[in-house]
Design an enzyme around this catalytic site. Structure first.
Site, mmCIF file in Angstrom:
data_model
loop_
_atom_site.group_PDB
_atom_site.id
_atom_site.type_symbol
_atom_site.label_atom_id
_atom_site.label_comp_id
_atom_site.label_asym_id
_atom_site.label_seq_id
_atom_site.Cartn_x
_atom_site.Cartn_y
_atom_site.Cartn_z
ATOM 1 N N LYS A 1 -15.063 -20.361 34.749
ATOM 2 C CA LYS A 1 -15.272 -21.458 35.712
ATOM 3 C C LYS A 1 -15.631 -22.736 34.962
ATOM 4 O O LYS A 1 -16.323 -22.697 33.928
ATOM 5 C CB LYS A 1 -16.414 -21.053 36.644
ATOM 6 C CG LYS A 1 -16.683 -21.982 37.808
ATOM 7 C CD LYS A 1 -17.738 -21.357 38.717
ATOM 8 C CE LYS A 1 -18.082 -22.298 39.874
ATOM 9 N NZ LYS A 1 -19.165 -21.763 40.694
ATOM 10 N N SER B 1 -18.471 -21.368 45.507
ATOM 11 C CA SER B 1 -17.779 -22.417 44.804
ATOM 12 C C SER B 1 -16.863 -21.928 43.676
ATOM 13 O O SER B 1 -16.115 -22.721 43.117
ATOM 14 C CB SER B 1 -18.779 -23.400 44.206
ATOM 15 O OG SER B 1 -19.639 -22.719 43.358
ATOM 16 N N SER C 1 -22.045 -18.158 45.518
ATOM 17 C CA SER C 1 -20.812 -18.771 45.016
ATOM 18 C C SER C 1 -19.899 -17.864 44.224
ATOM 19 O O SER C 1 -18.818 -18.282 43.838
ATOM 20 C CB SER C 1 -21.170 -19.981 44.135
ATOM 21 O OG SER C 1 -21.746 -20.978 44.924
#
Lengths: 317, 557
Positions: free
Chosen positions: A76, A171, A195
Site C-alpha cells: 500500500k 482504505s 481499513s
C-alpha cells in the site's frame, strides 16, 4: 498459475515448474491488462524484474530464502519504500521518494519477495471506500464479473459503461483489488478502523489485522499512531499466516512493539469446521447483533456455534 | 569588581552580592581581592532584598522583585534523545540529521538510555524525587526549525520533581559573610532541542540547520525564590558547576549548551505578586544578572509612572543593554499538548522493585546511579576547606575557573609551601595574569610544576617575595626557562650574609645622618627611606623585613 495460493506457487517455484522471472512477467502483464481497476499508483517494473532475477539465481543454487522467495507482492502506498515514490494518494507527498524501507517492507524483501508496485488508497488512509485519493478511485474487480455484468444489463437505463462499477471498500482498496485480481499473491495494507478488513470483505479475499504492537509501524505513515497496524491481504488464510510469520516480531525502531513472545507463530490446521466456535462481539447496536444471530448462515453445521462475546473494548466501537 | 551595577541607577542595598566577578570570559572568574579572614559560612536565609526606586517621588516605596528561571541544558551524550544521529558542536550544517530528526513521514522516536541516566543523575544531585513512571507529550507549534511541528517533552509527568539547589553568596560590607541560599526546583524534564534558524537579512531568507534538532535537553525549572540578578546568576553558576561535575552537560553558555529564560515580577512586600514577564535569549553568563536587574528596574519604573506591566515575552538586546518586547507573540499560545503515542511510559526501578531476571541493559536502577554519583562541587569545596584550611570564599574561587582546581592541586603536590601561600599565589597572582591576557588555565605558559618550583624557592627564602613576582613575570614571557635559571641570571638571590648586610646598613646610616636624625626623632616614614636606600645598595637582594630589623637594632644601639 496466478490464481493459486502462495504456498502452491512457492512449491511450484521450488520444483522448477515456473521461474520467478516468468511469474513476475505474468503478473506485470496482468497488471497492465487490469489497469482500469486503478489498483496501482506506481508499478515498479524494473525493480521487480531485478528482484525476480536475484530470486531465480537463488532457486537455481537451491538456496531459496523461504516461502516468500520470488513471490510477487504489492504494498500500500502509505508504506515507505526506498527509492520508490510514496504518495499516500495525496498531492502533499507527490514526488516524495523515501530514502529508507519500512520495517515490514524490509522483512518481505529480506525473504526474497518481489515488489510489483505501490497500491492505491484513500488519501492518507482517511476513508473506507478507496474513492478519495488524488489518483482516482479503485474499482472492485468483481464489477467485471459475469454475474455482476448480467445483473447490470438487466437494469440498464442507458448508463455509461464506465460508471458501472463497485467500490473496493477502504482504505486499502488498491491492495485488496490487486490480490483479488490475481496480480499478486499477497499485499500489505494498513488497518486503523477496519481499513484492511473492510476492503478484504468487499473484494472477497482474506484481510488480517494483527493486534497492535505485534507488527512494526516503522515506515508506516501514520493515521492514528495509537491504533494503526500493518495489515495483510491474501487469498487464503494459510497465506496470511505465512506472511504474518515473516512480519511479526519486536522492532527496536518501533518502541510500541512488544517483546518477542518466545514461541514462533503457528497456525493450527483445521479439518472439522463443526468443532469451531465463533465469537461475535456484542456491539452496542442491538439491531445488527440480533440480525446476525438470528439470520441464516449458509454454512453447514455452524448455526449452533455462534456465541455472543462481551468485552469492554466493545463499548469503544 | 563584584558589585552588581545597573546602568545609571543605584540599586539601593541589594544584599545578595555574589563573590563572583562578572567580567570573565570563561564562565565566572575569581574575585581577586579577598584577603579578609571572614567568618565561616553561616546558613541562614537572608532577608528579602529591598530595592529603592530611582526617584522616590511618591515617598519611600519599597519594592521586592521575584525571579524564577527555566534553564535548558544540552545533555552530553553521543547521540540525540530519540534518534541515532551524533551530537557535535559546530559541525557542517545539516550533517548530523537522521530521518527522524528531519521528520520524514513514518519515522518513530526511540529513547536514548544515556539521556535518561543523565536526567536521573541530575535529579539525584539536586535532591529531587525521581518519578518511577514518567510520560512523554507533544507540544505543538509551528516554526521552520521544528520539522515535525511539535516538540516531544514531558509536560504531564516529568522525570524528577521537588528538588533544591543551594548556592552561596557573600554579604556584608567587605563580603566577609558567606550565606547559603536555596532555590526550590519545581521539576526536571527531558525534551528535544529544535534546529537553528539563521536569518539572512541580505537575501530576505532564513536558513535552517537541523544539526541541533532532536538533541536531548534537560529543562530545570527553578521556582521564583530568587530576588535579583546576582542571586539568579549565582544559582545558574552553581547549576553549571554541578552539571559539569556530573558530566551530564558541558553547560557552556557560549556554545549554547546552557540557555536561561527568566520570569520576573515586582510587588510591594506584603501584597500579592505582580504580573510577570518572561525574558528570553539570556545566553551569556556575563549579561544574565544585568538583564534581570534591568528588567526589574524597568518594571519598577513603569509601575511608579502609573503604567501596567504586560504579561509578555521580552528579549535581551546585548548591544543596547535593555530588554525589548519580542515581535511575534500575539496572546497566549495554545500548544495543544497531547500524549506522545509512539513512546510508552518511561519506567525506572530501584533495587527493591527491580524485576527478577531483568536484562541490566534494558532497565535503569536509580539506586545504582545514586551510588555512582561523582563528587559534587559543594563536597569538593568542603574537602578543600578541611584539607588545606583555606577560606570558604577561596574555595568558591578555585572551583569557579575551569581547570583552576586541578592546577592548584598539582602545585600543592610538588611544593612544600603552605597551602595558604599557594592559594594566595594561585588566586591572586596566577589568576590575575590569566585574566589580564584573557587566557584559560590550560593556555597558561606557566605549568604547575614551574610554579611549585618558584614557591619552593620562596619558601626556602632563597628569594624575596618581590623577587618572586619578578621571576613570575619572566616565566610568563619566556617559556622554557626554569625559575632557578631566571634567579641566577638576574642575580635575584637574597643576600644570605647577615654580617655583610649589617655593614651595608651601617654604611648607609653613616652616609645619611639627616635621615638617621629624623628616624630617631620618631618620624615613621624616615625608616622606610633608610630601608629604601639599603635596598638600592644591595640591588634589592635583601629581605626588607631583615633590613628593618637590622636598622632598628643599629639605631637603638
Amino acid at each position: 498459475m496466478l490464481g493459486r495460493t502462495l504456498q502452491e506457487v512457492s512449491a511450484a517455484l521450488k520444483q522448477g515448474q515456473i521461474t520467478p522471472v516468468e511469474l513476475c512477467q505474468k503478473c506485470l502483464s496482468l497488471i497492465k491488462k487490469t489497469k482500469f481497476l486503478n489498483a496501482y499508483i506506481t508499478i515498479s517494473e524494473e525493480v521487480a524484474l531485478k528482484q525476480a532475477e536475484e530470486s531465480e539465481k537463488r532457486y537455481k543454487k537451491g538456496h531459496s530464502l523461504g516461502a516468500l522467495d520470488g513471490i510477487p507482492v504489492a504494498v500500500k502506498d502509505n508504506f515507505s519504500t526506498s527509492g520508490i515514490e510514496t504518495t499516500c494518494a495525496s498531492n502533499m507527498l507527490k514526488g516524495y521518494v523515501p530514502p529508507y524501507n519500512a520495517t515490514v517492507v524490509q522483512r518481505l524483501l529480506d525473504q526474497g519477495a518481489v515488489l510489483m508496485g505501490k497500491t492505491n488508497l484513500d488519501e492518507f488512509a482517511m476513508g473506507s471506500g478507496s474513492t478519495d485519493g488524488v489518483f482516482g478511485p479503485v474499482k472492485n474487480p468483481w464489477s467485471y464479473s459475469k454475474q455482476y455484468r448480467e445483473k447490470r444489463k438487466q437494469k440498464s437505463h442507458g448508463e455509461n459503461e464506465d460508471s458501472n462499477w463497485l467500490i473496493t471498500g477502504g482504505s486499502s482498496g488498491g491492495s485488496a483489488a490487486a490480490v483479488s485480481a490475481f496480480t499478486c499473491f499477497a499485499a500489505l495494507g494498513s488497518d486503523t478502523g477496519g481499513s484492511t478488513r473492510n476492503p478484504a470483505a468487499h473484494c472477497g479475499i482474506v484481510g488480517f489485522k494483527p493486534s497492535y504492537g505485534l507488527v512494526s509501524r516503522h515506515g508506516l505513515i501514520p493515521l492514528v499512531n495509537s491504533m494503526d497496524v500493518p495489515g495483510i491481504l491474501t487469498r487464503c488464510v494459510d497465506d496470511a499466516a505465512t506472511v504474518l510469520g515473516v512480519l511479526a516480531g519486536h522492532d527496536p525502531k518501533d518502541s510500541t512493539t512488544i517483546q518477542d513472545p518466545g514461541k514462533p507463530f503457528m497456525l493450527s490446521s483445521l479439518t472439522d469446521v463443526s468443532k469451531l466456535c465463533i465469537g461475535i462481539p456484542k456491539v452496542s447496536l442491538p439491531f445488527h447483533f440480533t440480525e446476525i444471530l438470528s439470520g441464516q448462515i449458509q454454512s453447514p453445521g455452524l448455526g449452533n456455534r455462534l456465541v455472543g462475546v462481551e468485552s469492554c473494548l466493545c463499548h469503544f466501537c | 569588581m563584584a558589585a552588581p551595577m545597573l546602568r545609571g541607577c543605584c540599586l539601593g542595598r541589594c544584599w545578595a552580592l555574589a563573590c563572583i566577578d562578572s567580567s570573565s570570559r570563561h564562565g565566572r572568574g575569581a574575585a581577586t581581592g579577598f584577603t579578609s579572614s571572614g567568618k565561616r559560612g553561616q546558613s541562614f536565609v537572608a532577608q528579602q532584598p529591598l530595592l529603592t526606586a530611582q526617584k522616590s517621588r511618591k515617598g519611600e516605596h519599597k519594592w521586592a522583585a521575584v525571579v524564577g528561571l527555566e534553564i535548558h541544558a544540552q545533555i552530553a551524550s553521543n547521540s540525540k534523545l530519540f534518534s541515532g544521529s551524533q551530537v557535535h558542536f559546530a559541525a557542517p550544517p545539516n550533517s548530523l540529521v537522521s530521518f527522524f530528526d528531519a521528520s520524514l513521514p513514518g519515522t518513530l522516536p526511540v529513547l536514548n538510555r544515556r539521556c535518561v541516566e543523565a536526567a536521573v543523575m541530575t535529579g539525584l544531585a539536586l535532591n529531587c524525587h525521581i518519578n518511577k513512571k514518567s510520560l512523554f507529550d507533544r507540544k505543538h507549534y509551528f516554526y521552520a526549525d521544528l520539522p515535525a511541528g511539535y516538540q516531544i517533552t514531558q509536560q504531564r509527568l516529568p522525570i524528577a520533581v521537588n528538588g533544591s539547589l543551594a548556592y552561596s553568596v557573600c554579604v556584608g560590607k567587605k563580603w566577609r559573610q558567606v550565606i547559603t541560599k536555596t532555590v526550590r526546583i519545581k521539576q526536571i524534564q527531558l525534551e528535544q532541542d529544535s534546529g537553528k534558524s539563521l536569518h539572512d537579512e541580505l537575501r530576505s531568507q532564513t536558513l535552517i540547520d537541523l544539526n541541533r534538532a532532536g538533541v536531548g535537553l534537560l529543562e530545570v525549572v527553578l521556582e521564583p525564590d530568587m530576588s535579583c540578578g546576582e542571586e539568579a546568576a549565582t544559582a545558574v553558576r552553581e547549576l553549571q558547576l554541578i552539571l559539569q561535575a556530573l558530566g551530564t552537560s558541558q553547560a557552556n553558555m557560549a556554545e549554547g549548551q546552557l540557555r536561561v529564560d527568566a520570569n520576573i515580577s515586582v510587588h510591594h512586600p506584603g501584597e500579592p505578586l505582580g504580573v510577570r514577564t518572561e525574558v528570553k535569549n539570556l545566553n551569556s553568563a556575563r549579561f544574565l544578572a544585568r538583564a534581570i536587574d534591568y528588567e526589574i528596574q524597568r518594571q519598577i519604573n513603569e509601575l511608579e509612572n502609573g503604567c501596567e506591566i504586560l504579561n509578555e515575552t521580552r528579549s535581551f538586546d546585548y548591544k543596547l543593554g535593555c530588554t525589548v518586547p519580542m515581535r511575534d507573540k500575539e496572546g497566549k499560545q495554545d500548544y495543544r499538548f497531547m500524549p506522545e503515542p509512539n513512546l510508552p511510559p518511561l519506567l525506572l526501578y530501584d533495587t527493591a522493585s527491580l524485576p527478577a531476571g531483568a536484562d541490566p541493559q534494558q532497565v535503569i536502577n536509580i539506586d545504582r546511579i545514586r551510588e555512582q554519583l561523582p563528587e559534587l562541587p559543594s563536597e569538593t569545596r568542603e574537602k578543600l576547606i578541611q584539607q588545606y584550611g583555606i577560606l570558604p570564599e577561596h574555595s568558591f574561587a578555585l572551583l569557579n575557573e575551569v581547570g583552576l582546581l586541578e592546577f592548584f592541586q598539582n602545585v600543592i603536590k610538588e611544593t612544600r609551601a603552605e597551602p595558604k601561600k599557594v592559594t594566595s599565589w594561585v588566586l591572586n597572582i596566577f589568576l590575575g595574569f590569566l585574566k589580564q591576557r584573557n587566557l584559560a588555565v590550560n593556555e597558561s605558559p606557566v605549568t604547575p610544576s614551574v610554579l611549585a618550583e618558584l614557591l619552593n624557592l620562596l619558601d626556602r627564602k632563597v628569594i624575596s617575595s618581590a623577587a618572586a613576582k619578578q621571576v613570575f613575570e619572566e616565566l610568563w614571557r619566556s617559556k622554557g626557562k626554569t625559575p632557578s635559571q631566571i634567579v641566577s641570571e638576574r642575580k635575584l638571590e637574597l643576600m644570605q650574609d647577615e654580617e655583610a648586610l649589617e655593614r651595608v646598613c651601617h654604611a648607609v646610616m653613616e652616609g645619611h645622618p639627616q635621615v638617621v636624625m629624623d628616624t630617631k626623632r620618631g618620624n615613621p616614614r624616615a625608616i622606610n627611606k633608610l630601608i629604601g636606600l639599603v635596598r638600592k645598595v644591595t640591588h634589592n637582594r635583601a629581605d626588607p623585613t631583615v633590613i628593618k630589623e637590622i636598622l632598628e637594632k643599629q639605631l637603638s644601639s
